[in-house]
Design a protein around this motif. Structure first.
Motif: not given
Length: 251
Positions: A11-12, A14-19, A41
């Motif tokens: 999940r972490v 994935g959020d960094l990947r989106q950023r 996080y």
């Protein structure tokens, strides 16, 4: 863990990947430190570390010794068009056989030598293991940048002691496989190509630029004449910089 529920580190990541994807963390920006990720996080050091490892394994970030971890620059992949056949007499040489776009122009280096067929190559060519082959290695460049590698094998039972035995020498040196084979009364009527992916070998990384272990696309191509394989090749393309595009006739 219930289906669809992700571990915390994914999940972490994935959020960094989106950023990274949306530009909030642009190229050359330093990735938040492990301590910062932990605080932001609300996760453990282990989760923060695993999330960073995921991004590094995906090639989105890179570590710089003594400096930290930074977002990598990812240019949009360029297309390498695959068609198989090349127009007879085309003076663009084997570059146009591998890069089938009419507008593609480039240079190449080649080296040919005889070798015995390995079991894998023998199976692809339908010959006995140990049969004599002509192996030719190519390095293709476009505007000076390495684009792809190719290693081809032709049975000397077909081309040996003929003017086309050496693909890059003789009266038809540098011409396409179909044109060369036609000169020895072998009519190429079919081409098969299978595409897969694997880690880049160290020697390939030296020629293509990049790191061993990065993913490359490998097109295993075989030319047939009446069902008989007369040439097979491995075409290697860096997956991060290029993508393969196919043009196929209908009917």
């Amino acid at each position: 863990m219930p289906f669809g529920e992700q571990p915390a580190y994914l999940r972490v990541a994935g959020d960094l990947r989106q950023r990274i994807s949306d530009g909030s963390l642009p190229p050359h920006t330093r990735l938040p430190s492990q301590a910062r990720i932990r605080e932001q996080y609300g996760v453990s050091d282990t989760v923060a570390l695993e999330a960073r490892k995921v991004l590094m394994a995906e090639g989105l970030v890179e570590g710089r010794s003594g400096s930290g971890t930074y977002v990598r620059e990812h240019p949009l992949p360029r297309r390498v068009v695959r068609t198989g056949y090349r127009v007879p007499g085309d003076d663009a040489g084997p570059f146009r056989q591998e890069q089938g776009d009419d507008g593609a122009k480039g240079t190449w280096e080649a080296c040919s030598e005889q070798e015995e067929a390995s079991p894998v190559t023998a199976e692809r060519l339908g010959v006995e293991s140990g049969a004599r082959l002509m192996r030719t290695r190519y390095l293709f460049r476009e505007e000076g940048e390495p684009v792809m590698l190719s290693t081809s094998w032709e049975p000397l039972a077909v081309t040996g002691r003929t003017p086309v035995m050496l693909p890059e020498e003789g009266p038809l040196g540098g011409r396409g496989v179909a044109e060369r084979m036609a000169a020895v009364d072998v009519v190429v009527d079919n081409i098969g190509e299978e595409v897969g992916a694997r880690p880049c070998l160290a020697e390939e990384a030296v020629l293509l630029g990049g790191m061993p272990g990065q993913i490359v696309l490998v097109a295993e191509r075989t030319f047939y004449a009446g069902g008989r394989p007369v040439e097979t090749a491995d075409v290697v393309v860096p997956s991060g910089r290029f993508r393969l595009a196919y043009r196929m006739p209908v009917g």
